[in-house]
Design a protein around this motif. Structure first.
Motif, PDB file in Angstrom:
ATOM      1  N   ALA A  19       0.832  -1.207   0.000  1.00  0.00           N
ATOM      2  CA  ALA A  19       0.000   0.000   0.000  1.00  0.00           C
ATOM      3  C   ALA A  19       0.868   1.258   0.000  1.00  0.00           C
ATOM      4  O   ALA A  19       0.581   2.229  -0.720  1.00  0.00           O
ATOM      5  N   GLY A  20       1.955   1.242   0.770  1.00  0.00           N
ATOM      6  CA  GLY A  20       2.826   2.415   0.879  1.00  0.00           C
ATOM      7  C   GLY A  20       3.445   2.806  -0.443  1.00  0.00           C
ATOM      8  O   GLY A  20       3.380   3.981  -0.857  1.00  0.00           O
ATOM      9  N   PHE A  21       4.036   1.841  -1.139  1.00  0.00           N
ATOM     10  CA  PHE A  21       4.714   2.178  -2.394  1.00  0.00           C
ATOM     11  C   PHE A  21       3.736   2.344  -3.549  1.00  0.00           C
ATOM     12  O   PHE A  21       4.013   3.077  -4.503  1.00  0.00           O
ATOM     13  N   ALA A  22       2.569   1.690  -3.476  1.00  0.00           N
ATOM     14  CA  ALA A  22       1.548   1.907  -4.505  1.00  0.00           C
ATOM     15  C   ALA A  22       1.003   3.329  -4.416  1.00  0.00           C
ATOM     16  O   ALA A  22       0.819   4.006  -5.433  1.00  0.00           O
ATOM     17  N   LEU A  23       0.746   3.804  -3.195  1.00  0.00           N
ATOM     18  CA  LEU A  23       0.220   5.158  -3.012  1.00  0.00           C
ATOM     19  C   LEU A  23       1.278   6.231  -3.255  1.00  0.00           C
ATOM     20  O   LEU A  23       0.952   7.403  -3.464  1.00  0.00           O
ATOM     21  N   ALA A  24       2.550   5.836  -3.252  1.00  0.00           N
ATOM     22  CA  ALA A  24       3.624   6.796  -3.550  1.00  0.00           C
ATOM     23  C   ALA A  24       3.640   7.175  -5.022  1.00  0.00           C
ATOM     24  O   ALA A  24       4.191   8.215  -5.404  1.00  0.00           O
ATOM     25  N   LEU A  25       3.029   6.340  -5.874  1.00  0.00           N
ATOM     26  CA  LEU A  25       3.005   6.592  -7.316  1.00  0.00           C
ATOM     27  C   LEU A  25       1.829   7.493  -7.677  1.00  0.00           C
ATOM     28  O   LEU A  25       0.792   7.468  -7.031  1.00  0.00           O
ATOM     29  N   SER A  26       2.013   8.285  -8.733  1.00  0.00           N
ATOM     30  CA  SER A  26       0.979   9.222  -9.182  1.00  0.00           C
ATOM     31  C   SER A  26       0.547   8.874 -10.603  1.00  0.00           C
ATOM     32  O   SER A  26       1.245   8.164 -11.318  1.00  0.00           O
ATOM     33  N   SER A  27      -0.584   9.406 -10.996  1.00  0.00           N
ATOM     34  CA  SER A  27      -1.127   9.103 -12.327  1.00  0.00           C
ATOM     35  C   SER A  27      -0.436   9.915 -13.416  1.00  0.00           C
ATOM     36  O   SER A  27      -0.542  11.145 -13.453  1.00  0.00           O
ATOM     37  N   THR A  28       0.254   9.227 -14.301  1.00  0.00           N
ATOM     38  CA  THR A  28       0.909   9.884 -15.442  1.00  0.00           C
ATOM     39  C   THR A  28      -0.130  10.545 -16.337  1.00  0.00           C
ATOM     40  O   THR A  28       0.030  11.689 -16.765  1.00  0.00           O
ATOM     41  N   ALA A  29      -1.213   9.812 -16.620  1.00  0.00           N
ATOM     42  CA  ALA A  29      -2.229  10.327 -17.549  1.00  0.00           C
ATOM     43  C   ALA A  29      -2.888  11.592 -17.013  1.00  0.00           C
ATOM     44  O   ALA A  29      -2.982  12.601 -17.722  1.00  0.00           O
ATOM     45  N   PHE A  30      -3.334  11.567 -15.765  1.00  0.00           N
ATOM     46  CA  PHE A  30      -4.028  12.724 -15.193  1.00  0.00           C
ATOM     47  C   PHE A  30      -3.093  13.936 -15.081  1.00  0.00           C
ATOM     48  O   PHE A  30      -3.423  15.033 -15.519  1.00  0.00           O
ATOM     49  N   SER A  31      -1.934  13.723 -14.486  1.00  0.00           N
ATOM     50  CA  SER A  31      -1.026  14.853 -14.215  1.00  0.00           C
ATOM     51  C   SER A  31      -0.543  15.516 -15.494  1.00  0.00           C
ATOM     52  O   SER A  31      -0.588  16.752 -15.623  1.00  0.00           O
ATOM     53  N   VAL A  91       7.512  17.781 -12.566  1.00  0.00           N
ATOM     54  CA  VAL A  91       6.426  16.797 -12.509  1.00  0.00           C
ATOM     55  C   VAL A  91       6.683  15.680 -13.515  1.00  0.00           C
ATOM     56  O   VAL A  91       6.543  14.487 -13.190  1.00  0.00           O
ATOM     57  N   PHE A  92       7.069  16.067 -14.728  1.00  0.00           N
ATOM     58  CA  PHE A  92       7.358  15.049 -15.748  1.00  0.00           C
ATOM     59  C   PHE A  92       8.513  14.150 -15.307  1.00  0.00           C
ATOM     60  O   PHE A  92       8.459  12.923 -15.469  1.00  0.00           O
ATOM     61  N   SER A  93       9.560  14.731 -14.744  1.00  0.00           N
ATOM     62  CA  SER A  93      10.726  13.955 -14.317  1.00  0.00           C
ATOM     63  C   SER A  93      10.358  12.948 -13.230  1.00  0.00           C
ATOM     64  O   SER A  93      10.780  11.785 -13.269  1.00  0.00           O
ATOM     65  N   ILE A  94       9.556  13.398 -12.259  1.00  0.00           N
ATOM     66  CA  ILE A  94       9.135  12.497 -11.173  1.00  0.00           C
ATOM     67  C   ILE A  94       8.276  11.362 -11.724  1.00  0.00           C
ATOM     68  O   ILE A  94       8.452  10.193 -11.361  1.00  0.00           O
ATOM     69  N   LEU A  95       7.348  11.691 -12.621  1.00  0.00           N
ATOM     70  CA  LEU A  95       6.481  10.664 -13.204  1.00  0.00           C
ATOM     71  C   LEU A  95       7.285   9.655 -14.014  1.00  0.00           C
ATOM     72  O   LEU A  95       6.987   8.453 -13.994  1.00  0.00           O
ATOM     73  N   VAL A 141       0.574  19.910  -5.613  1.00  0.00           N
ATOM     74  CA  VAL A 141      -0.828  19.852  -6.047  1.00  0.00           C
ATOM     75  C   VAL A 141      -0.998  18.873  -7.204  1.00  0.00           C
ATOM     76  O   VAL A 141      -1.963  18.102  -7.256  1.00  0.00           O
ATOM     77  N   ASN A 142      -0.042  18.868  -8.135  1.00  0.00           N
ATOM     78  CA  ASN A 142      -0.154  18.030  -9.331  1.00  0.00           C
ATOM     79  C   ASN A 142       0.061  16.549  -9.052  1.00  0.00           C
ATOM     80  O   ASN A 142      -0.483  15.708  -9.763  1.00  0.00           O
ATOM     81  N   LEU A 143       0.869  16.216  -8.040  1.00  0.00           N
ATOM     82  CA  LEU A 143       1.270  14.815  -7.846  1.00  0.00           C
ATOM     83  C   LEU A 143       0.746  14.184  -6.561  1.00  0.00           C
ATOM     84  O   LEU A 143       1.159  13.072  -6.222  1.00  0.00           O
ATOM     85  N   ALA A 144      -0.162  14.839  -5.858  1.00  0.00           N
ATOM     86  CA  ALA A 144      -0.667  14.262  -4.607  1.00  0.00           C
ATOM     87  C   ALA A 144      -1.596  13.078  -4.846  1.00  0.00           C
ATOM     88  O   ALA A 144      -1.808  12.254  -3.955  1.00  0.00           O
TER      89      ALA A 144
END
Length: 590
Positions: free
Chosen positions: A117-129, A147-151, A325-328
């Motif tokens: 759960a921890g590492f799954a929730l650490a990831l953000s949506s590439t498509a949405f962001s 944001v792009f670099s983190i994704l 805001v973009n990656l939460a």
């Protein structure tokens, strides 16, 4: 077959009804697709049943999005982002995932569940962001690049995270090093194919002049490279992105982007609808307090970590806030991780349902959070955080792209002659400096169709390309030639290769930056050495004519490196011989 057609008709009808309606009331297309998905999904009207199938198929939209973004990032530009990718991106995944895991253990959950759960929730949506940033012209801002670099790093991190689940399985054998070596081998093979094979294949198809085959080839490149890397454990999106980067310097980059744009838009819309369909309203109704608590907690905590890391790594306050805001939100790869863990018996069905609902809800609220930040919280005090300027409609005759040392001289002369013009400059700092001295310069990217159009490209007669960066200059030239063919393009070239790249686009009015100045200096040297001015002028004119002929021949031989090099060497030697013979004949006459 009949049922598939009915479902496709339902999806298309929902999109046609919801998207125009939401855009009219100012809520945007992403929320429209989400709402449409919720309405027709199993939890509401139940018009679509195979939600997971739709979700998996629509992930091709993310694959296409990453490919198109890769086309915009030549390897040199990607290298410039390495510190953000492997610095900010790595720290975000490790710190957020580690803290979430520790929090889960403190609350009494098992290690496996806390870790997943921890590492799954650490990831953000590439498509949405990325889609939100693209819709608001913010991909080129400071926070957009971060944001792009983190994704991108998150996409790369999915492989080791999924592989690490094997350590929690009862019959754990650890990491499969053979699979890792296979992955490296496939990536190297793809780099070789992209450089030596795919470009030649594209050239053959373009020469055949069959547009539908070019479209098929574009889709084959994206899906084929994606499937190839997926077979090694990497994501399809990573494979497509790598293919895009390898073709970023290709002469067919723009054609690929234009060809794939409709597919990307449709599939991304389908993905957002599939996310809406996957929202389990029954669970939301049964346990709303838990779902809202999980969603609010992980988004707030994740936003805090993102803001903290961005500030520690010397990002400005505005940039750090916008990144947070973009990656939460949660990401689509969380669904993959929860499904894999459920299949391996590392997670119970109730926990998976709660977490899936929380991730989906986080995606649904992100457009609202983004809009709230834009309207009430965002400040453009940092130059790099400014959006592109809104250019008022004017009847201009000339558009000047680039306001560096070259463009400034052109603009000063046009101003003195009372010519109506518009100036575009992509460097925000340069725009600020120019405005302090009273210059009317707009912040915008001349390689974007919408910005060129707002600058008056439909009515203007001339486009002066005075952009410093050759890649950006060629991109703007290509855009203008494709969408505004009536424009007479007068281009500044930084060097010989830049001139050849512009010639490939059919541009004939090209002025090499230091060429004329260099000849003026050479002329002055010869005159001061005692040569008659008339003789020097004739020699200069002969040199210019021969050099223009050489440039044209180099353009014709640009695809054959050996011939190009051989002809250039012979031509230089021949020119030196001609000028020497010319000088000797004049000395004899004298």
């Amino acid at each position: 077959m009949h049922s598939i057609l009915i479902e496709l008709t339902t999806l298309a009808m929902a999109a046609v009804v919801f998207v125009p309606l939401f855009q009219k009331i100012g809520l945007g297309s992403i929320l429209a697709y989400l709402s449409a998905g919720i309405m027709i999904g199993p939890s509401a009207l139940g018009l679509i049943s195979g939600t997971q199938d739709v979700l998996h198929f629509s992930e091709l939209g993310i694959v296409l999005l990453l490919f198109v973004i890769g086309l915009e990032l030549a390897p040199s530009k990607l290298w410039q982002l390495r510190h953000s990718i492997f610095g900010l991106g790595l720290l975000q995944v490790v710190l957020t995932g580690g803290l979430f895991t520790g929090l889960g253990l403190m609350l009494g959950f098992p290690l496996a569940l806390s870790y997943i759960a921890g590492f799954a929730l650490a990831l953000s949506s590439t498509a949405f962001s990325l889609q939100i940033l693209e819709d608001n012209n913010q991909l080129n801002t400071s926070h957009g690049r971060d944001v792009f670099s983190i994704l991108l790093f998150q996409d790369l991190a999915v492989v080791p995270i999924v592989s690490s689940l094997a350590f929690f399985a009862p019959s754990s054998q650890g990491l499969d090093f053979l699979a890792i070596l296979k992955g490296i081998g496939v990536i190297l093979a793809l780099i070789f194919a992209g450089h030596y094979l795919i470009r030649h294949a594209l050239r053959l198809i373009v020469d055949a002049d069959t547009p539908e085959i070019f479209t098929a080839m574009a889709l084959l490149i994206v899906v084929g490279t994606g499937l190839l890397l997926e077979s090694t454990g990497l994501s399809m999106a990573t494979g497509a992105f790598l293919a895009g980067v390898l073709l970023a310097n290709s002469e067919y980059r723009h054609e690929l982007e234009v060809t794939l744009a409709p597919f990307k838009g449709l599939l991304l819309g389908l993905f957002f609808m599939a996310v809406g369909m996957s929202l389990d309203l029954q669970i939301l109704a049964q346990q709303p307090q838990w779902i809202f608590a999980i969603t609010a907690s992980f988004m707030a905590f994740k936003a805090f970590v993102l803001y903290f890391l961005a500030r520690v790594l010397h990002r400005g306050k505005e940039t750090a806030k916008n990144i947070a805001v973009n990656l939460a939100l949660g990401g689509e790869f969380a669904f993959v991780l929860f499904s894999t863990a459920l299949g391996q018996g590392l997670m119970d069905a109730e926990s998976a349902s709660l977490l899936n609902a929380s991730v989906t809800l986080s995606m649904a609220v992100t457009p609202f959070l983004f809009a709230f930040n834009q309207k009430y919280l965002r400040k453009f005090s940092e130059i790099s955080e400014r959006p592109y300027d809104q250019i008022p409609p004017t009847n201009v005759e000339v558009i000047v792209a680039g306001f560096g040392r070259f463009g400034q001289i052109v603009v000063r002369f046009l101003n003195a002659e009372n010519v109506v013009y518009t100036v575009l400059e992509q460097n925000a700092q340069q725009v600020e400096t120019a405005r302090r001295f009273g210059n009317k310069v707009y912040y915008g990217d001349a390689s974007r169709r919408d910005i060129l159009e707002s600058a008056g490209a439909k009515r203007a007669k001339y486009l002066v390309l005075a952009i410093d960066d050759p890649d950006s200059s060629v991109a703007a030239a290509r855009m203008a030639r494709t969408h505004f063919p009536h424009l007479d393009i007068i281009a500044r070239a930084r060097n010989r290769q830049h001139a050849i790249d512009l010639m490939e686009l059919g541009i004939t009015s090209i002025h090499r930056e230091t060429y004329m100045t260099s000849l003026e200096v050479a002329k002055e040297v010869m005159i001061k050495r005692g040569r008659p001015e008339g003789t020097v002028l004739k020699a200069i004119e002969r040199f210019r004519a021969y050099d223009e002929k050489l440039l044209q021949k180099q353009y014709e031989l640009r695809e054959d490196e050996n011939e190009f090099r051989s002809y250039t060497t012979k031509a230089v030697q021949e020119l030196e011989s001609i000028l020497m013979e010319d000088q000797e004949s004049k000395e004899i006459i004298v």
